[in-house]
Design a protein around this motif. Sequence first.
Motif, PDB file in Angstrom:
ATOM      1  N   GLY A 158       0.819  -1.201   0.000  1.00 51.57           N
ATOM      2  CA  GLY A 158       0.000   0.000   0.000  1.00 51.57           C
ATOM      3  C   GLY A 158       0.854   1.252   0.000  1.00 51.57           C
ATOM      4  O   GLY A 158       2.067   1.218   0.239  1.00 51.57           O
ATOM      5  N   ARG A 159       0.197   2.390  -0.251  1.00 46.82           N
ATOM      6  CA  ARG A 159       0.927   3.646  -0.406  1.00 46.82           C
ATOM      7  C   ARG A 159       0.571   4.646   0.691  1.00 46.82           C
ATOM      8  O   ARG A 159      -0.589   4.759   1.087  1.00 46.82           O
ATOM      9  N   LEU A 160       1.575   5.383   1.119  1.00 49.78           N
ATOM     10  CA  LEU A 160       1.384   6.588   1.913  1.00 49.78           C
ATOM     11  C   LEU A 160       1.745   7.763   1.024  1.00 49.78           C
ATOM     12  O   LEU A 160       2.873   7.841   0.515  1.00 49.78           O
ATOM     13  N   ILE A 161       0.785   8.667   0.802  1.00 47.95           N
ATOM     14  CA  ILE A 161       0.994   9.854  -0.017  1.00 47.95           C
ATOM     15  C   ILE A 161       0.924  11.048   0.928  1.00 47.95           C
ATOM     16  O   ILE A 161      -0.119  11.295   1.546  1.00 47.95           O
ATOM     17  N   ALA A 162       2.022  11.760   1.071  1.00 45.40           N
ATOM     18  CA  ALA A 162       2.124  12.783   2.119  1.00 45.40           C
ATOM     19  C   ALA A 162       2.652  14.092   1.560  1.00 45.40           C
ATOM     20  O   ALA A 162       3.507  14.108   0.667  1.00 45.40           O
ATOM     21  N   SER A 163       2.138  15.185   2.114  1.00 39.56           N
ATOM     22  CA  SER A 163       2.684  16.516   1.849  1.00 39.56           C
ATOM     23  C   SER A 163       3.037  17.160   3.180  1.00 39.56           C
ATOM     24  O   SER A 163       2.328  16.990   4.176  1.00 39.56           O
ATOM     25  N   VAL A 164       4.138  17.889   3.188  1.00 39.08           N
ATOM     26  CA  VAL A 164       4.614  18.558   4.407  1.00 39.08           C
ATOM     27  C   VAL A 164       5.216  19.907   4.016  1.00 39.08           C
ATOM     28  O   VAL A 164       5.520  20.160   2.847  1.00 39.08           O
ATOM     29  N   ASP A 165       5.406  20.765   5.023  1.00 45.60           N
ATOM     30  CA  ASP A 165       6.147  21.998   4.793  1.00 45.60           C
ATOM     31  C   ASP A 165       7.523  21.658   4.221  1.00 45.60           C
ATOM     32  O   ASP A 165       8.203  20.741   4.688  1.00 45.60           O
ATOM     33  N   HIS A 166       7.923  22.411   3.211  1.00 45.49           N
ATOM     34  CA  HIS A 166       9.251  22.205   2.622  1.00 45.49           C
ATOM     35  C   HIS A 166      10.297  22.779   3.581  1.00 45.49           C
ATOM     36  O   HIS A 166      10.230  23.965   3.931  1.00 45.49           O
ATOM     37  N   PRO A 167      11.258  21.982   4.013  1.00 50.19           N
ATOM     38  CA  PRO A 167      12.212  22.497   5.007  1.00 50.19           C
ATOM     39  C   PRO A 167      13.048  23.652   4.499  1.00 50.19           C
ATOM     40  O   PRO A 167      13.444  24.524   5.278  1.00 50.19           O
ATOM     41  N   PHE A 168      13.326  23.697   3.190  1.00 49.66           N
ATOM     42  CA  PHE A 168      14.074  24.828   2.648  1.00 49.66           C
ATOM     43  C   PHE A 168      13.249  26.111   2.758  1.00 49.66           C
ATOM     44  O   PHE A 168      13.773  27.180   3.064  1.00 49.66           O
ATOM     45  N   ALA A 169      11.938  25.991   2.498  1.00 48.84           N
ATOM     46  CA  ALA A 169      11.072  27.171   2.551  1.00 48.84           C
ATOM     47  C   ALA A 169      10.975  27.713   3.971  1.00 48.84           C
ATOM     48  O   ALA A 169      11.013  28.925   4.183  1.00 48.84           O
ATOM     49  N   VAL A 170      10.849  26.828   4.944  1.00 42.02           N
ATOM     50  CA  VAL A 170      10.752  27.271   6.337  1.00 42.02           C
ATOM     51  C   VAL A 170      12.046  27.955   6.760  1.00 42.02           C
ATOM     52  O   VAL A 170      12.034  29.007   7.414  1.00 42.02           O
ATOM     53  N   ASN A 171      13.166  27.384   6.370  1.00 41.75           N
ATOM     54  CA  ASN A 171      14.446  28.001   6.684  1.00 41.75           C
ATOM     55  C   ASN A 171      14.568  29.376   6.036  1.00 41.75           C
ATOM     56  O   ASN A 171      15.048  30.340   6.649  1.00 41.75           O
ATOM     57  N   LEU A 172      14.084  29.496   4.784  1.00 43.61           N
ATOM     58  CA  LEU A 172      14.133  30.782   4.087  1.00 43.61           C
ATOM     59  C   LEU A 172      13.259  31.828   4.778  1.00 43.61           C
ATOM     60  O   LEU A 172      13.645  32.995   4.901  1.00 43.61           O
ATOM     61  N   ILE A 173      12.073  31.425   5.241  1.00 42.22           N
ATOM     62  CA  ILE A 173      11.187  32.350   5.954  1.00 42.22           C
ATOM     63  C   ILE A 173      11.914  32.968   7.151  1.00 42.22           C
ATOM     64  O   ILE A 173      11.854  34.182   7.381  1.00 42.22           O
ATOM     65  N   HIS A 174      12.600  32.133   7.893  1.00 40.62           N
ATOM     66  CA  HIS A 174      13.312  32.634   9.078  1.00 40.62           C
ATOM     67  C   HIS A 174      14.493  33.520   8.684  1.00 40.62           C
ATOM     68  O   HIS A 174      14.737  34.562   9.310  1.00 40.62           O
ATOM     69  N   ARG A 175      15.221  33.140   7.645  1.00 38.48           N
ATOM     70  CA  ARG A 175      16.365  33.954   7.232  1.00 38.48           C
ATOM     71  C   ARG A 175      15.912  35.319   6.732  1.00 38.48           C
ATOM     72  O   ARG A 175      16.536  36.341   7.035  1.00 38.48           O
ATOM     73  N   GLU A 176      14.839  35.359   5.956  1.00 38.60           N
ATOM     74  CA  GLU A 176      14.365  36.645   5.441  1.00 38.60           C
ATOM     75  C   GLU A 176      13.830  37.546   6.541  1.00 38.60           C
ATOM     76  O   GLU A 176      13.807  38.762   6.395  1.00 38.60           O
ATOM     77  N   ALA A 177      13.381  36.936   7.644  1.00 37.91           N
ATOM     78  CA  ALA A 177      12.901  37.723   8.780  1.00 37.91           C
ATOM     79  C   ALA A 177      14.039  38.110   9.726  1.00 37.91           C
ATOM     80  O   ALA A 177      13.792  38.743  10.759  1.00 37.91           O
ATOM     81  N   GLY A 178      15.277  37.730   9.375  1.00 36.34           N
ATOM     82  CA  GLY A 178      16.413  38.018  10.233  1.00 36.34           C
ATOM     83  C   GLY A 178      16.421  37.191  11.499  1.00 36.34           C
ATOM     84  O   GLY A 178      17.012  37.596  12.508  1.00 36.34           O
ATOM     85  N   ARG A 179      15.778  36.004  11.448  1.00 35.52           N
ATOM     86  CA  ARG A 179      15.669  35.171  12.645  1.00 35.52           C
ATOM     87  C   ARG A 179      16.205  33.772  12.385  1.00 35.52           C
ATOM     88  O   ARG A 179      15.689  32.783  12.875  1.00 35.52           O
ATOM     89  N   GLU A 180      17.270  33.703  11.588  1.00 35.55           N
ATOM     90  CA  GLU A 180      17.828  32.404  11.235  1.00 35.55           C
ATOM     91  C   GLU A 180      18.329  31.634  12.453  1.00 35.55           C
ATOM     92  O   GLU A 180      18.400  30.398  12.424  1.00 35.55           O
ATOM     93  N   ALA A 181      18.674  32.342  13.530  1.00 40.25           N
ATOM     94  CA  ALA A 181      19.138  31.659  14.737  1.00 40.25           C
ATOM     95  C   ALA A 181      18.049  30.792  15.350  1.00 40.25           C
ATOM     96  O   ALA A 181      18.335  29.853  16.100  1.00 40.25           O
TER      97      ALA A 181
END
Length: 262
Positions: A158-181
């Motif tokens: 059987g199959r599991l078909i999954a979607s999740v937040d893209h980890p690169f996108a989440v990291n980019l959101i934080h970097r653009e907000a100046g909160r990469e730490a």
Amino acid sequence: MISSERQEHAISTMLVSPSAVSVDPSKANDYNGFAEAYTAANETNLVNAYYERPAMLALAGDVAGRRILDAGCGSGALFAALRDRGAIVSGFDASAGMLELARQRLGDGADLQVADLGSPLPYADDTFDDVVASLVLHYLEDWGPALTELRRILRPGGRLIASVDHPFAVNLIHREAGREAECNYFDTTKWTVEWTVGGHTALVSRWNRPLHAMVEAFTGAGFRITVISEPEPDPAAREMFPEAIAAGPRFLCFLFFVLQAD
């Protein structure tokens, strides 16, 4: 051009400090409190209606006659689309408010239950041909128990078909907000946004993890990865949301997997 109705139902997001939910974490992820507003947005917005949901349906392919579990089914939009394509669908969600809206959409005969992904699920072994997990795994810090349960209730092959937040996108959101730490890509990190939709404001917290951690969780639970996808939006989105499409891949914020139960 985006219609006034779509603008009204759009979800605006703002990254918030971890301290915003550290005192009372129950204030986050209260989908019961904004179920109707979220559902209205989900029906028509770019990321759900013209990007994530069409991608999930395309990955599922021909589902006629297949027994499918919609894990974290929300108000039932994906459930309904799979059922319309001939699948035999069951669904569960942790939010009773979202399930009430699903029942209104799907009818009293729909197999819907309140349950938590990550806890024991009320289904027998080898019950389903497919599980769809649409934007739900990233609410869990530890994927292990959830994936073990999903593997249990899937038939072999059987199959599991999954979607999740893209980890690169989440990291980019934080970097653009100046909160990469606050979001080291290689850590599993809880992050929170403030959603405003339909006059309602709510805190939504999720867990970001690097791609290799996702792969290790899937394979460790007995799944074999057959597809990793970063799809284009539905072609209709180019006419309905021209400004967002013209901005490039910034809204392409999800990662999709098709996994086979060995």
